[in-house]
Structures are given as structure tokens and as C-alpha cells.
Scaffold this motif. Structure first.
Motif, PDB file in Angstrom:
ATOM      1  N   GLU A  53       1.362  19.267   3.329  1.00 35.61           N
ATOM      2  CA  GLU A  53       1.515  20.489   4.312  1.00 35.61           C
ATOM      3  C   GLU A  53       2.953  21.012   3.984  1.00 35.61           C
ATOM      4  OE1 GLU A  53      -1.145  21.766   5.938  1.00 35.61           O
ATOM      5  OE2 GLU A  53      -2.518  20.419   5.052  1.00 35.61           O
ATOM      6  N   THR A  54       4.065  20.194   4.280  1.00 38.32           N
ATOM      7  CA  THR A  54       5.224  20.646   4.359  1.00 38.32           C
ATOM      8  C   THR A  54       5.936  21.045   3.054  1.00 38.32           C
ATOM      9  OG1 THR A  54       6.223  18.409   4.321  1.00 38.32           O
ATOM     10  CG2 THR A  54       5.485  19.454   6.240  1.00 38.32           C
ATOM     11  N   ARG A  55       5.385  20.556   1.851  1.00 34.99           N
ATOM     12  CA  ARG A  55       6.259  20.819   0.480  1.00 34.99           C
ATOM     13  C   ARG A  55       4.878  20.963  -0.386  1.00 34.99           C
ATOM     14  NH1 ARG A  55      10.785  16.708  -1.017  1.00 34.99           N
ATOM     15  NH2 ARG A  55      10.962  18.016  -2.585  1.00 34.99           N
ATOM     16  N   PRO A  56       3.974  22.017  -0.358  1.00 34.34           N
ATOM     17  CA  PRO A  56       2.949  22.499  -1.108  1.00 34.34           C
ATOM     18  C   PRO A  56       3.399  22.710  -2.583  1.00 34.34           C
ATOM     19  CG  PRO A  56       3.349  24.175   0.056  1.00 34.34           C
ATOM     20  CD  PRO A  56       4.296  23.118   0.779  1.00 34.34           C
ATOM     21  N   GLY A  57       4.500  23.026  -3.034  1.00 31.89           N
ATOM     22  CA  GLY A  57       5.085  23.390  -4.219  1.00 31.89           C
ATOM     23  C   GLY A  57       5.009  21.949  -4.847  1.00 31.89           C
ATOM     24  N   LEU A  58       5.171  21.008  -4.378  1.00 31.97           N
ATOM     25  CA  LEU A  58       5.109  19.629  -5.181  1.00 31.97           C
ATOM     26  C   LEU A  58       3.633  19.381  -5.936  1.00 31.97           C
ATOM     27  CD1 LEU A  58       6.769  17.107  -2.586  1.00 31.97           C
ATOM     28  CD2 LEU A  58       7.920  17.965  -4.902  1.00 31.97           C
ATOM     29  N   PHE A  59       2.372  20.105  -5.147  1.00 33.31           N
ATOM     30  CA  PHE A  59       1.217  19.780  -5.662  1.00 33.31           C
ATOM     31  C   PHE A  59       0.561  21.150  -6.498  1.00 33.31           C
ATOM     32  CE2 PHE A  59       2.330  17.380  -2.161  1.00 33.31           C
ATOM     33  CZ  PHE A  59       2.248  16.353  -2.374  1.00 33.31           C
TER      34      PHE A  59
ATOM     35  N   LEU B 130      -6.744  16.883  -4.181  1.00 34.03           N
ATOM     36  CA  LEU B 130      -6.314  16.810  -2.625  1.00 34.03           C
ATOM     37  C   LEU B 130      -7.429  16.742  -1.613  1.00 34.03           C
ATOM     38  CD1 LEU B 130      -3.567  19.484  -2.743  1.00 34.03           C
ATOM     39  CD2 LEU B 130      -3.318  16.997  -2.958  1.00 34.03           C
ATOM     40  N   ASP B 131      -8.895  16.941  -2.154  1.00 37.32           N
ATOM     41  CA  ASP B 131     -10.040  16.798  -1.485  1.00 37.32           C
ATOM     42  C   ASP B 131     -10.098  15.259  -0.988  1.00 37.32           C
ATOM     43  OD1 ASP B 131     -12.729  17.659  -0.436  1.00 37.32           O
ATOM     44  OD2 ASP B 131     -13.351  16.076  -1.745  1.00 37.32           O
ATOM     45  N   GLU B 132     -10.151  14.794   0.083  1.00 45.86           N
ATOM     46  CA  GLU B 132     -10.316  13.460   0.523  1.00 45.86           C
ATOM     47  C   GLU B 132     -11.416  12.647  -0.444  1.00 45.86           C
ATOM     48  OE1 GLU B 132      -8.330  11.880   2.837  1.00 45.86           O
ATOM     49  OE2 GLU B 132      -7.735  13.350   3.583  1.00 45.86           O
ATOM     50  N   GLY B 133     -12.745  13.129  -0.595  1.00 50.83           N
ATOM     51  CA  GLY B 133     -13.530  12.631  -1.228  1.00 50.83           C
ATOM     52  C   GLY B 133     -13.319  12.416  -2.853  1.00 50.83           C
ATOM     53  N   ASP B 134     -12.430  13.189  -3.414  1.00 48.77           N
ATOM     54  CA  ASP B 134     -12.061  13.269  -4.646  1.00 48.77           C
ATOM     55  C   ASP B 134     -11.144  11.968  -4.918  1.00 48.77           C
ATOM     56  OD1 ASP B 134     -13.888  15.153  -5.544  1.00 48.77           O
ATOM     57  OD2 ASP B 134     -12.256  16.836  -5.452  1.00 48.77           O
ATOM     58  N   ILE B 135     -10.242  12.067  -3.764  1.00 45.32           N
ATOM     59  CA  ILE B 135      -9.097  10.995  -3.938  1.00 45.32           C
ATOM     60  C   ILE B 135      -9.776   9.542  -3.731  1.00 45.32           C
ATOM     61  CG2 ILE B 135      -7.199  10.073  -2.489  1.00 45.32           C
ATOM     62  CD1 ILE B 135      -6.565  12.924  -1.636  1.00 45.32           C
ATOM     63  N   ALA B 136     -10.631   9.435  -2.680  1.00 46.31           N
ATOM     64  CA  ALA B 136     -11.271   7.943  -2.549  1.00 46.31           C
ATOM     65  C   ALA B 136     -11.951   7.667  -3.755  1.00 46.31           C
ATOM     66  CB  ALA B 136     -12.397   8.336  -1.625  1.00 46.31           C
ATOM     67  N   ALA B 137     -12.638   8.811  -4.418  1.00 44.61           N
ATOM     68  CA  ALA B 137     -13.381   8.430  -5.670  1.00 44.61           C
ATOM     69  C   ALA B 137     -12.470   8.001  -6.929  1.00 44.61           C
ATOM     70  CB  ALA B 137     -14.201   9.424  -6.165  1.00 44.61           C
TER      71      ALA B 137
ATOM     72  N   GLN C  79       0.872  -1.092  -0.163  1.00 39.56           N
ATOM     73  CA  GLN C  79       0.008  -0.068  -0.132  1.00 39.56           C
ATOM     74  C   GLN C  79       0.712   1.306  -0.106  1.00 39.56           C
ATOM     75  OE1 GLN C  79      -3.512  -0.670  -0.024  1.00 39.56           O
ATOM     76  NE2 GLN C  79      -4.246   1.184   0.303  1.00 39.56           N
ATOM     77  N   ALA C  80       0.591   2.275  -0.820  1.00 41.86           N
ATOM     78  CA  ALA C  80       1.194   3.588  -0.833  1.00 41.86           C
ATOM     79  C   ALA C  80       0.960   4.175   0.624  1.00 41.86           C
ATOM     80  CB  ALA C  80       0.602   4.466  -1.798  1.00 41.86           C
ATOM     81  N   ASP C  81       2.064   4.990   1.042  1.00 42.22           N
ATOM     82  CA  ASP C  81       1.773   5.742   2.326  1.00 42.22           C
ATOM     83  C   ASP C  81       1.261   7.126   2.290  1.00 42.22           C
ATOM     84  OD1 ASP C  81       2.473   6.775   4.770  1.00 42.22           O
ATOM     85  OD2 ASP C  81       4.508   6.285   4.911  1.00 42.22           O
ATOM     86  N   TYR C  82      -0.083   6.953   2.630  1.00 39.57           N
ATOM     87  CA  TYR C  82      -0.917   8.148   2.517  1.00 39.57           C
ATOM     88  C   TYR C  82      -0.638   9.082   3.508  1.00 39.57           C
ATOM     89  CZ  TYR C  82      -5.061  11.009   1.836  1.00 39.57           C
ATOM     90  OH  TYR C  82      -6.019  11.779   1.475  1.00 39.57           O
ATOM     91  N   ARG C  83      -0.336   8.537   4.874  1.00 43.53           N
ATOM     92  CA  ARG C  83      -0.089   9.470   5.759  1.00 43.53           C
ATOM     93  C   ARG C  83       1.181  10.416   5.508  1.00 43.53           C
ATOM     94  NH1 ARG C  83       1.275   7.702  12.213  1.00 43.53           N
ATOM     95  NH2 ARG C  83       1.742   9.727  13.169  1.00 43.53           N
ATOM     96  N   ARG C  84       2.210   9.807   5.089  1.00 38.43           N
ATOM     97  CA  ARG C  84       3.187  10.742   4.684  1.00 38.43           C
ATOM     98  C   ARG C  84       2.894  11.561   3.311  1.00 38.43           C
ATOM     99  NH1 ARG C  84       7.314  13.748   5.352  1.00 38.43           N
ATOM    100  NH2 ARG C  84       9.032  13.761   3.894  1.00 38.43           N
ATOM    101  N   TYR C  85       2.022  11.186   2.683  1.00 37.39           N
ATOM    102  CA  TYR C  85       1.819  11.944   1.546  1.00 37.39           C
ATOM    103  C   TYR C  85       1.152  13.319   1.883  1.00 37.39           C
ATOM    104  CZ  TYR C  85      -0.754  12.765  -3.159  1.00 37.39           C
ATOM    105  OH  TYR C  85      -1.021  13.528  -4.064  1.00 37.39           O
TER     106      TYR C  85
END
Length: 235
Positions: free
Chosen positions: A20-26, A37-44, A9-15
Motif C-alpha cells: 500500500e505505501t510503496r507500490p513501486g516495489l511491486f 498480490l491476490d491473496e488466493g494466488d499467494i496462498a497457492a 515466519q516472514a512478516d506478511y502483515r508488514r509486506y
């Protein structure tokens, strides 16, 4: 149908920490592929891709969002995304720890191009390549050129000129190289600790022939050679 592929499983907690710490990545330009980045969109998006992947015999973890690899060299992420047509999906990407800064050097010694015979772990065989390497923190491009030539060929650079820049594999990574033409006064021994087994010198005419016959498979070498030739720096 048996399930194939990794169940890791990918590490979602670290993601979420990176959000939060490196917003430029996104950050993304408007109108392109949007990172969700919305939890509902990610789940869908993850649920949709998991269903597609199951039909291919892949485990549900193959659609998990998060950090796949993180070490001193690379960060590999799987993002949930929305494509320009509005459809949802996932997309993997490789982010280099040094900010994707690197150099590729087309070295010339007495009019001949200096190539390295390198064993590449990723493809499991030898290639003829030009010297290249990452720019270390605090270093300039020119300093990296000098260091890579010294380390990989045992050579000494007398002059170096910038040829241009190119991205390497935009479908997967943010890596790019600045290309240089370097005149050398000498070469020494190859760097065996980096899988460099031999130094091979060819004329520009022979190099062009190798490109045409498929003997030259190093994209960086071809890029640097073309840039140098278009500038009239090699015959």
C-alpha cells in the motif's frame, strides 16, 4: 527426515503495508516474472513451494511470503511469483535503502592503481578491492567519490571521470554501481573501522596479471578496470 533451516515466519502483515505505501516495489514489466498480490494466488504459490521444501527437509516457514529483514540498510522480501511459463513459486530479493545507488572508484596515484585490503564479513576473509560506497541522500555521485576516497584511503581526488554503470547481483538484489576513474594527489591511512586493513598499489600491468591469475576477485575492480582500459584511460 529431520527438519533443517530457520523456522522464522516472514512478516506478511508488514509486506501488505508495503504494497500500500510503496507500490513501486511491486511494479513489474509485462512479460517477465509477475509478483502475485491476490491473496488466493499467494496462498497457492506458498503451499506449492512449502511442499517442495518439505521434501528437502526445510520447514514450512521457508515458503512464507513477506518481509524477511528490514533495517537501516536493506529490505529483504520473499514474493509469491508467476513465472513466464505460468508456473508458481517464490522469489527472494534484497532492496537497498538508498535506492541501490553507489559508486566504485578506480583510483590512480602516480600511474599505479590504489587497492584496499578489506576483510569482508559475508565471505569471512580478505579481498583486494577498489574503494566503493553508497550515495547518501541529497548527495551527487561525484560528491560520493570524493567522500569515499577521503574516508577509505585518506586520499585527495584531483580529477574524476565517469566510466559507466553495472548491476552487481541481479539474481538477488537491485544493487548497482556507477564506476569512476579518479586521479589522486596522495593517500593516507586506511579506514580500520570499516575493516580496511591496508592500502596496496599496483601497476596496471600487474593488475591485469592479477585478473588473469585469479588473484583479483573483486568484480567491481575488474569492471572498472575494463571500462577504463576500453576507453584508453589506463594502459
Amino acid at each position: 527426515m529431520g527438519v533443517k533451516g530457520s523456522r522464522r515466519q516472514a512478516d506478511y502483515r508488514r509486506y501488505r503495508e508495503l504494497v500500500e505505501t510503496r507500490p513501486g516495489l511491486f511494479d513489474r514489466s509485462e512479460g517477465g516474472i509477475a509478483i502475485l498480490l491476490d491473496e488466493g494466488d499467494i496462498a497457492a504459490a506458498s503451499k506449492l513451494v512449502a511442499r517442495r521444501n518439505r521434501a528437502k527437509g526445510l520447514p514450512a516457514s521457508s515458503a512464507s511470503i513477506g518481509v524477511l529483514v528490514e533495517d537501516a540498510y536493506i529490505l529483504v522480501l520473499r514474493d509469491a511469483v508467476r513465472f513466464p511459463d505460468g508456473s508458481l513459486g517464490t522469489h527472494n530479493r534484497v532492496i537497498y535503502a538508498n535506492g541501490a545507488r553507489g559508486v566504485g572508484v578506480l583510483p590512480l596515484l602516480d600511474g599505479r592503481i590504489v587497492l584496499l585490503r578489506v576483510f569482508r564479513h559475508a565471505i569471512g576473509r580478505f579481498l583486494l578491492e577498489i574503494p566503493r560506497g553508497s550515495v547518501e541522500a541529497g548527495d551527487e555521485l561525484e560528491e560520493t567519490v570524493l567522500r569515499e576516497i577521503a574516508e577509505e584511503t585518506g586520499g585527495h581526488v584531483t580529477t574524476a571521470s565517469h566510466l559507466g554503470r553495472s548491476f552487481c547481483d541481479t539474481s538477488l538484489s537491485n544493487a548497482g554501481l556507477d564506476y569512476f576513474l579518479a586521479q589522486l594527489s596522495c593517500v593516507g591511512e586506511p579506514q580500520l573501522s570499516e575493516g580496511i586493513f591496508d592500502i596496496v598499489m599496483v601497476t596496471p600491468e600487474r593488475f591485469a596479471e592479477m585478473v588473469m591469475t585469479g588473484e583479483m576477485e573483486d568484480t567491481h575492480a575488474v569492471n572498472a578496470f575494463c571500462m577504463a582500459r576500453l576507453r584508453g584511460l589506463v594502459p
